[in-house]
Scaffold this motif. Structure first.
Motif, PDB file in Angstrom:
ATOM      1  N   PRO A 137      30.218 105.147  52.737  1.00 10.27           N
ATOM      2  CA  PRO A 137      30.536 105.359  51.785  1.00 10.27           C
ATOM      3  C   PRO A 137      29.481 107.585  52.110  1.00 10.27           C
ATOM      4  O   PRO A 137      30.081 108.291  51.649  1.00 10.27           O
ATOM      5  CB  PRO A 137      29.378 105.078  51.851  1.00 10.27           C
ATOM      6  CG  PRO A 137      29.865 103.464  52.275  1.00 10.27           C
ATOM      7  CD  PRO A 137      30.585 103.930  53.372  1.00 10.27           C
ATOM      8  N   VAL A 138      28.682 106.891  53.143  1.00  9.63           N
ATOM      9  CA  VAL A 138      28.272 108.465  53.458  1.00  9.63           C
ATOM     10  C   VAL A 138      29.065 109.860  53.778  1.00  9.63           C
ATOM     11  O   VAL A 138      29.150 110.854  53.843  1.00  9.63           O
ATOM     12  CB  VAL A 138      26.960 108.179  54.380  1.00  9.63           C
ATOM     13  CG1 VAL A 138      26.467 110.146  55.277  1.00  9.63           C
ATOM     14  CG2 VAL A 138      25.997 106.785  54.072  1.00  9.63           C
ATOM     15  N   LEU A 139      30.288 109.090  54.786  1.00 10.78           N
ATOM     16  CA  LEU A 139      30.978 109.976  55.009  1.00 10.78           C
ATOM     17  C   LEU A 139      32.004 110.420  53.601  1.00 10.78           C
ATOM     18  O   LEU A 139      32.765 111.616  53.844  1.00 10.78           O
ATOM     19  CB  LEU A 139      32.235 108.869  56.521  1.00 10.78           C
ATOM     20  CG  LEU A 139      32.646 110.272  57.418  1.00 10.78           C
ATOM     21  CD1 LEU A 139      31.940 111.208  58.636  1.00 10.78           C
ATOM     22  CD2 LEU A 139      33.446 109.180  58.526  1.00 10.78           C
ATOM     23  N   GLU A 140      32.903 109.533  53.198  1.00 14.28           N
ATOM     24  CA  GLU A 140      33.049 109.988  51.992  1.00 14.28           C
ATOM     25  C   GLU A 140      32.779 110.945  51.169  1.00 14.28           C
ATOM     26  O   GLU A 140      33.413 111.915  50.990  1.00 14.28           O
ATOM     27  CB  GLU A 140      33.488 108.495  51.593  1.00 14.28           C
ATOM     28  CG  GLU A 140      34.617 107.498  51.904  1.00 14.28           C
ATOM     29  CD  GLU A 140      35.294 107.127  51.443  1.00 14.28           C
ATOM     30  OE1 GLU A 140      34.234 106.238  49.800  1.00 14.28           O
ATOM     31  OE2 GLU A 140      35.361 105.406  51.712  1.00 14.28           O
ATOM     32  N   LEU A 141      31.135 110.529  51.181  1.00 17.37           N
ATOM     33  CA  LEU A 141      30.231 111.601  50.302  1.00 17.37           C
ATOM     34  C   LEU A 141      30.460 113.074  51.078  1.00 17.37           C
ATOM     35  O   LEU A 141      31.011 114.143  50.808  1.00 17.37           O
ATOM     36  CB  LEU A 141      28.817 111.326  49.729  1.00 17.37           C
ATOM     37  CG  LEU A 141      28.189 112.199  49.066  1.00 17.37           C
ATOM     38  CD1 LEU A 141      29.099 111.496  48.005  1.00 17.37           C
ATOM     39  CD2 LEU A 141      26.948 111.941  49.180  1.00 17.37           C
ATOM     40  N   MET A 142      30.756 113.113  52.459  1.00 14.81           N
ATOM     41  CA  MET A 142      30.183 114.011  53.455  1.00 14.81           C
ATOM     42  C   MET A 142      31.114 114.654  53.110  1.00 14.81           C
ATOM     43  O   MET A 142      31.514 116.385  53.033  1.00 14.81           O
ATOM     44  CB  MET A 142      29.167 114.292  54.580  1.00 14.81           C
ATOM     45  CG  MET A 142      28.165 114.341  54.625  1.00 14.81           C
ATOM     46  SD  MET A 142      27.489 113.027  56.431  1.00 14.81           S
ATOM     47  CE  MET A 142      28.204 115.089  56.755  1.00 14.81           C
ATOM     48  N   GLU A 143      32.279 114.153  53.431  1.00 18.95           N
ATOM     49  CA  GLU A 143      33.504 115.008  52.525  1.00 18.95           C
ATOM     50  C   GLU A 143      33.813 115.198  51.989  1.00 18.95           C
ATOM     51  O   GLU A 143      34.376 116.414  51.510  1.00 18.95           O
ATOM     52  CB  GLU A 143      34.822 113.675  53.627  1.00 18.95           C
ATOM     53  CG  GLU A 143      36.305 114.457  53.581  1.00 18.95           C
ATOM     54  CD  GLU A 143      37.105 113.677  53.282  1.00 18.95           C
ATOM     55  OE1 GLU A 143      38.470 113.814  53.967  1.00 18.95           O
ATOM     56  OE2 GLU A 143      37.217 112.443  53.152  1.00 18.95           O
ATOM     57  N   GLU A 144      33.548 114.759  50.676  1.00 22.38           N
ATOM     58  CA  GLU A 144      33.923 115.238  48.822  1.00 22.38           C
ATOM     59  C   GLU A 144      32.970 116.250  48.744  1.00 22.38           C
ATOM     60  O   GLU A 144      33.540 116.968  48.288  1.00 22.38           O
ATOM     61  CB  GLU A 144      33.463 113.995  48.277  1.00 22.38           C
ATOM     62  CG  GLU A 144      33.263 114.091  47.022  1.00 22.38           C
ATOM     63  CD  GLU A 144      32.984 113.181  46.084  1.00 22.38           C
ATOM     64  OE1 GLU A 144      32.106 113.424  45.213  1.00 22.38           O
ATOM     65  OE2 GLU A 144      33.339 112.286  46.022  1.00 22.38           O
ATOM     66  N   ARG A 145      32.025 116.600  49.567  1.00 16.33           N
ATOM     67  CA  ARG A 145      31.049 117.962  49.363  1.00 16.33           C
ATOM     68  C   ARG A 145      31.324 118.826  49.949  1.00 16.33           C
ATOM     69  O   ARG A 145      31.116 120.220  50.143  1.00 16.33           O
ATOM     70  CB  ARG A 145      30.144 117.697  49.974  1.00 16.33           C
ATOM     71  CG  ARG A 145      28.808 116.348  48.738  1.00 16.33           C
ATOM     72  CD  ARG A 145      28.924 117.033  47.277  1.00 16.33           C
ATOM     73  NE  ARG A 145      28.310 115.621  46.622  1.00 16.33           N
ATOM     74  CZ  ARG A 145      27.516 115.810  45.830  1.00 16.33           C
ATOM     75  NH1 ARG A 145      26.495 116.913  46.256  1.00 16.33           N
ATOM     76  NH2 ARG A 145      27.377 114.783  44.873  1.00 16.33           N
ATOM     77  N   GLY A 146      32.189 118.654  51.254  1.00 13.13           N
ATOM     78  CA  GLY A 146      33.119 120.062  52.175  1.00 13.13           C
ATOM     79  C   GLY A 146      31.945 119.905  53.634  1.00 13.13           C
ATOM     80  O   GLY A 146      32.569 120.645  54.036  1.00 13.13           O
TER      81      GLY A 146
END
Length: 104
Positions: free
Chosen positions: A4-13
């Motif tokens: 989830p952290v990685l997904e959030l970081m990818e979502e934020r760019g």
């Protein structure tokens, strides 16, 4: 937990996660303002510091200090050039003749 952290970081760019098919990802690029803003802030702080010093010392004293620093730079470059003229041929000589370097 990390997904989830990685997904959030990818979502934020902040990061790019591979798609699992081996295709290369484009590198992330910062917007130009994120690159230029720190440069302008640091440059402005440096200019403000310089103006404060020139105002307290006077322009003549500041130029005299700059001139002395320039003379020091020229002296250091001269000594560096002389050292290179001496030690580069010595290094080449020892590199081409290893037996000469092994003598004591």
């Amino acid at each position: 937990m990390a997904a989830p952290v990685l997904e959030l970081m990818e979502e934020r760019g902040f990061v790019r996660v591979g798609d699992g098919e081996g295709r290369p990802q484009r590198p992330l690029r910062l917007p130009l303002w994120q690159f230029l803003l720190p440069l302008f802030l640091l440059g402005g702080a440096g200019l403000a510091s310089l103006l404060v010093q020139v105002a307290s010392l006077g322009l003549g004293e500041g130029l005299w200090g700059f001139l002395l620093g320039l003379f020091t730079l020229l002296r250091v470059l001269g000594v560096l050039a002389l050292a290179a003229l001496v030690w580069v041929p010595v290094g080449i000589l020892l590199g081409l003749r290893p037996r000469l370097a092994q003598r004591t």
